[in-house]
Design a protein around this motif. Sequence first.
Motif, PDB file in Angstrom:
ATOM      1  N   CYS A  23     -18.325  12.751 -41.415  1.00 51.29           N
ATOM      2  CA  CYS A  23     -19.150  11.647 -40.943  1.00 51.29           C
ATOM      3  C   CYS A  23     -18.265  10.554 -40.360  1.00 51.29           C
ATOM      4  N   TYR A  24     -17.169  10.261 -41.058  1.00 53.77           N
ATOM      5  CA  TYR A  24     -16.265   9.213 -40.607  1.00 53.77           C
ATOM      6  C   TYR A  24     -15.652   9.566 -39.254  1.00 53.77           C
ATOM      7  N   ARG A  25     -15.229  10.810 -39.123  1.00 49.28           N
ATOM      8  CA  ARG A  25     -14.638  11.225 -37.838  1.00 49.28           C
ATOM      9  C   ARG A  25     -15.667  11.174 -36.710  1.00 49.28           C
ATOM     10  N   ALA A  26     -16.901  11.572 -37.030  1.00 49.68           N
ATOM     11  CA  ALA A  26     -17.950  11.533 -36.006  1.00 49.68           C
ATOM     12  C   ALA A  26     -18.213  10.094 -35.559  1.00 49.68           C
ATOM     13  N   LEU A  27     -18.246   9.193 -36.511  1.00 49.11           N
ATOM     14  CA  LEU A  27     -18.456   7.786 -36.172  1.00 49.11           C
ATOM     15  C   LEU A  27     -17.294   7.237 -35.347  1.00 49.11           C
ATOM     16  N   TYR A  28     -16.082   7.637 -35.751  1.00 46.22           N
ATOM     17  CA  TYR A  28     -14.896   7.156 -35.032  1.00 46.22           C
ATOM     18  C   TYR A  28     -14.943   7.613 -33.577  1.00 46.22           C
ATOM     19  N   ARG A  29     -15.280   8.888 -33.374  1.00 46.16           N
ATOM     20  CA  ARG A  29     -15.363   9.409 -31.996  1.00 46.16           C
ATOM     21  C   ARG A  29     -16.472   8.735 -31.206  1.00 46.16           C
ATOM     22  N   ALA A  30     -17.593   8.440 -31.882  1.00 43.14           N
ATOM     23  CA  ALA A  30     -18.708   7.787 -31.187  1.00 43.14           C
ATOM     24  C   ALA A  30     -18.342   6.354 -30.814  1.00 43.14           C
ATOM     25  N   ARG A  31     -17.580   5.715 -31.676  1.00 40.70           N
ATOM     26  CA  ARG A  31     -17.253   4.311 -31.442  1.00 40.70           C
ATOM     27  C   ARG A  31     -16.110   4.160 -30.445  1.00 40.70           C
ATOM     28  N   TRP A  32     -15.083   5.016 -30.634  1.00 40.01           N
ATOM     29  CA  TRP A  32     -13.894   4.909 -29.785  1.00 40.01           C
ATOM     30  C   TRP A  32     -13.573   6.279 -29.191  1.00 40.01           C
ATOM     31  N   PRO A  33     -14.373   6.731 -28.220  1.00 39.17           N
ATOM     32  CA  PRO A  33     -14.183   8.096 -27.662  1.00 39.17           C
ATOM     33  C   PRO A  33     -12.786   8.308 -27.090  1.00 39.17           C
ATOM     34  N   GLN A  34     -12.163   7.268 -26.560  1.00 38.85           N
ATOM     35  CA  GLN A  34     -10.807   7.382 -26.006  1.00 38.85           C
ATOM     36  C   GLN A  34      -9.761   6.876 -26.992  1.00 38.85           C
TER      37      GLN A  34
END
Length: 84
Positions: free
Chosen positions: A27-38
């Motif tokens: 979940c944390y990784r998914a949120l991180y990617r959604a928030r900061w895709p680059q």
Amino acid sequence: MSINLVQFQQGLSMAQFMVQYGTQSKCYRALYRARWPQGFRCLACQSRSRSRFRRNGRIYYQCYACRHQTTLVSGTLFEGTKRL
Ligand SMILES: [Zn+2]
């Protein structure tokens, strides 16, 4: 308020949801990617370099350039949760 892609996803079945977000780290990784895709971007100065630390069980990101601090969930609908 910044746009969070997680909020605009089409509906997931419960099974798909558990596969994608079934553990806290997923979940944390998914949120991180959604928030900061680059990768990380400072909200205040757009710098990419940051440090990470933990306070009261929550992970904080601090910008090296301007010292602005943020969490993964600040400014999102997850802000009130105790788990992230
Ligand atoms: Zn900054």
